[in-house]
Write an enzyme that holds these catalytic residues in place. Structure first.
Site, mmCIF file in Angstrom:
data_model
loop_
_atom_site.group_PDB
_atom_site.id
_atom_site.type_symbol
_atom_site.label_atom_id
_atom_site.label_comp_id
_atom_site.label_asym_id
_atom_site.label_seq_id
_atom_site.Cartn_x
_atom_site.Cartn_y
_atom_site.Cartn_z
ATOM 1 N N THR A 59 0.828 -1.204 0.000
ATOM 2 C CA THR A 59 0.000 0.000 0.000
ATOM 3 C C THR A 59 0.865 1.258 0.000
ATOM 4 O O THR A 59 0.573 2.221 -0.704
ATOM 5 C CB THR A 59 -0.956 0.007 1.210
ATOM 6 O OG1 THR A 59 -1.722 -1.200 1.190
ATOM 7 C CG2 THR A 59 -1.901 1.185 1.160
ATOM 8 N N CYS A 60 1.929 1.248 0.774
ATOM 9 C CA CYS A 60 2.830 2.405 0.828
ATOM 10 C C CYS A 60 3.467 2.637 -0.539
ATOM 11 O O CYS A 60 3.524 3.768 -1.031
ATOM 12 C CB CYS A 60 3.903 2.196 1.890
ATOM 13 S SG CYS A 60 3.267 1.961 3.562
ATOM 14 N N ALA A 61 3.951 1.572 -1.155
ATOM 15 C CA ALA A 61 4.561 1.678 -2.476
ATOM 16 C C ALA A 61 3.553 2.211 -3.479
ATOM 17 O O ALA A 61 3.879 3.069 -4.318
ATOM 18 C CB ALA A 61 5.093 0.316 -2.920
ATOM 19 N N SER A 63 1.026 4.183 -2.913
ATOM 20 C CA SER A 63 0.782 5.616 -2.696
ATOM 21 C C SER A 63 1.884 6.455 -3.332
ATOM 22 O O SER A 63 1.616 7.516 -3.898
ATOM 23 C CB SER A 63 0.638 5.935 -1.200
ATOM 24 O OG SER A 63 1.862 5.878 -0.513
#
Length: 168
Positions: A59-61, A63
């Site tokens: 999820t971080c990647a 974003s």
């Protein structure tokens, strides 16, 4: 203290994000070349703070990828992707992914960003990392939008953040 969840389990942060209309707290973060930058370096520009636990999670990647894609179309705007990942990991990710429209910055050195913005997790498996959040700051350093994502594995509301940029 603010409460969010990680896969449905409650975890807590130091507090609430700066509210709309408030001055964005100053910060000093580490760039990929190990130099430092601060909020004042972006004075006169709109700034999106894309805050997340670790660039090495899906999820971080995503974003970072999404904001990188959106940033290509924005004028007078800087997208700052902030985590406690080491600058080397951030640079490796951006190089491998062709990410070149955002800046990745690290709060690894002193953790003051997480404390100032109240996004540091205080318990749970992510304790010490940063809670997924977005803060949009106008050219005068005023917060015009903030979102702390209530479920950590979910993506932020990109559309709302980008609309706040256009209205700023």
């Amino acid at each position: 203290m603010a409460t969010v969840t990680l896969k449905g389990n409650e975890i807590h942060t130091l507090g609430n994000l700066p509210g709309n209309g408030s001055q964005a707290p100053s910060f000093t973060l580490v760039k990929n070349d190990l130099s430092t930058t601060s909020l004042s370096d972006y004075k006169g520009q709109k700034v999106v703070l894309n805050i997340f636990p670790s660039i090495d999670t899906g999820t971080c990647a995503q974003s970072v990828r999404q904001f990188n894609q959106e940033a290509a179309e924005l004028s007078n705007t800087k997208i700052l992707c902030i985590s406690k990942d080491l600058p080397f990991a951030q640079a490796r990710f951006c190089g491998a992914e062709g990410i070149d429209q955002v800046e990745t910055l690290s709060d690894f050195r002193d953790g003051n960003f997480g404390k100032s913005y109240k996004v540091e997790f205080t318990d749970g498996p992510l304790q010490g990392l940063l809670s997924r959040s977005v803060v949009v700051v106008d050219e005068n350093g005023e917060v015009v939008y903030s979102e702390q994502v209530s479920e950590t594995v979910d993506e932020p509301n990109y559309k709302a953040a980008l609309e706040a940029l256009m209205d700023a």
